[in-house]
Scaffold this active site. Sequence first.
Site, PDB file in Angstrom:
ATOM      1  N   CYS A  17      43.010  -2.210  49.429  1.00 55.07           N
ATOM      2  CA  CYS A  17      41.847  -1.674  48.719  1.00 55.07           C
ATOM      3  C   CYS A  17      40.561  -2.308  49.268  1.00 55.07           C
ATOM      4  CB  CYS A  17      41.975  -1.977  47.224  1.00 55.07           C
ATOM      5  SG  CYS A  17      40.632  -1.257  46.248  1.00 55.07           S
ATOM      6  N   ASP A  54      38.197  -3.328  47.574  1.00 53.80           N
ATOM      7  CA  ASP A  54      37.719  -4.318  46.602  1.00 53.80           C
ATOM      8  C   ASP A  54      37.410  -5.660  47.280  1.00 53.80           C
ATOM      9  OD1 ASP A  54      37.764  -6.381  44.467  1.00 53.80           O
ATOM     10  OD2 ASP A  54      38.346  -4.702  43.196  1.00 53.80           O
ATOM     11  N   ARG A  93      37.375  -8.501  46.290  1.00 54.55           N
ATOM     12  CA  ARG A  93      38.162  -9.659  45.860  1.00 54.55           C
ATOM     13  C   ARG A  93      39.541  -9.718  46.509  1.00 54.55           C
ATOM     14  NH1 ARG A  93      37.641  -7.973  39.748  1.00 54.55           N
ATOM     15  NH2 ARG A  93      37.962  -5.994  40.835  1.00 54.55           N
ATOM     16  N   HIS A 103      46.372  -3.733  44.126  1.00 53.65           N
ATOM     17  CA  HIS A 103      46.069  -4.906  43.301  1.00 53.65           C
ATOM     18  C   HIS A 103      45.908  -4.506  41.838  1.00 53.65           C
ATOM     19  CE1 HIS A 103      41.618  -4.255  42.820  1.00 53.65           C
ATOM     20  NE2 HIS A 103      41.857  -3.439  43.814  1.00 53.65           N
ATOM     21  N   CYS A 142      42.628  -2.643  39.521  1.00 52.98           N
ATOM     22  CA  CYS A 142      41.938  -1.834  40.536  1.00 52.98           C
ATOM     23  C   CYS A 142      41.020  -0.798  39.858  1.00 52.98           C
ATOM     24  CB  CYS A 142      42.962  -1.127  41.419  1.00 52.98           C
ATOM     25  SG  CYS A 142      42.206  -0.152  42.735  1.00 52.98           S
TER      26      CYS A 142
HETATM   27 CO    CO Z   1      41.012  -1.583  44.037  1.00 51.60          CO
END
Ligand code: CO
Length: 217
Positions: A42, A44, A46, A98, A101
């Site tokens: 992803c 993302d 993080r 994750h 999400c």
């Molecule tokens: Co995500």
Amino acid sequence: MRELKILFQNNREWIRARLEKDQVYFSRMAEAQDPLYLWIGCSDSRVPANEIVGLEPGELFVHRNVANLFPHTDFNCLSVLEYAIDLLKIKHVIVCGHYGCGGVKAAMEDHHLGLVDNWLRNIRDVYARNREELDGIPDQKERTNRLAELNVIQQVLNICHTTIVQGAWERGQSVAVHGWIYDMSTGGLKDLDCCLSNIDQVESIYRIRLSRKKTTS
Ligand code: CO
């Protein structure tokens, strides 16, 4: 004046630190890459791919998009996969989702976000396919996390349904496709135990024999 000064400053510090440890680091990097793994994760911020699995630059070929999807018509995904398997000869494809999400969460709501709604449609399909199980989970956070897992499993299948992976298997090239999920609250990775590494594990309707090209109609 250069914008975003802090980032350039960070870059200079990073170069210095690297060279301190290894004088020929950058000249070696400039030569070639030889990664064993392709990571599909992803976007993302993080979920930094290399860091999570402790791999150095050059060791992990990475593709990231919103909610770690691999739609079978996406040229970006397909090009990355083909390049990784046919040219880099990577041995493992890892789809890593994750928990928590935002993309998965958005796919369970009816808000309009923009173009990404169309991208996230892929996850709505995963929900529809697993409605019974998901509707049976009363806690919303748990339901979202389970959908994140099911989404990973679906993308693993999508990858194995491509002519790219099936072609590699047919040639005898070893490629295993794994599905993992990352827990940001602990840093832990969980193997979803959905690894495929040969054509017998693929549902028959999705099997394509690449040596069997149709020549007449
Ligand atoms: Co995500």
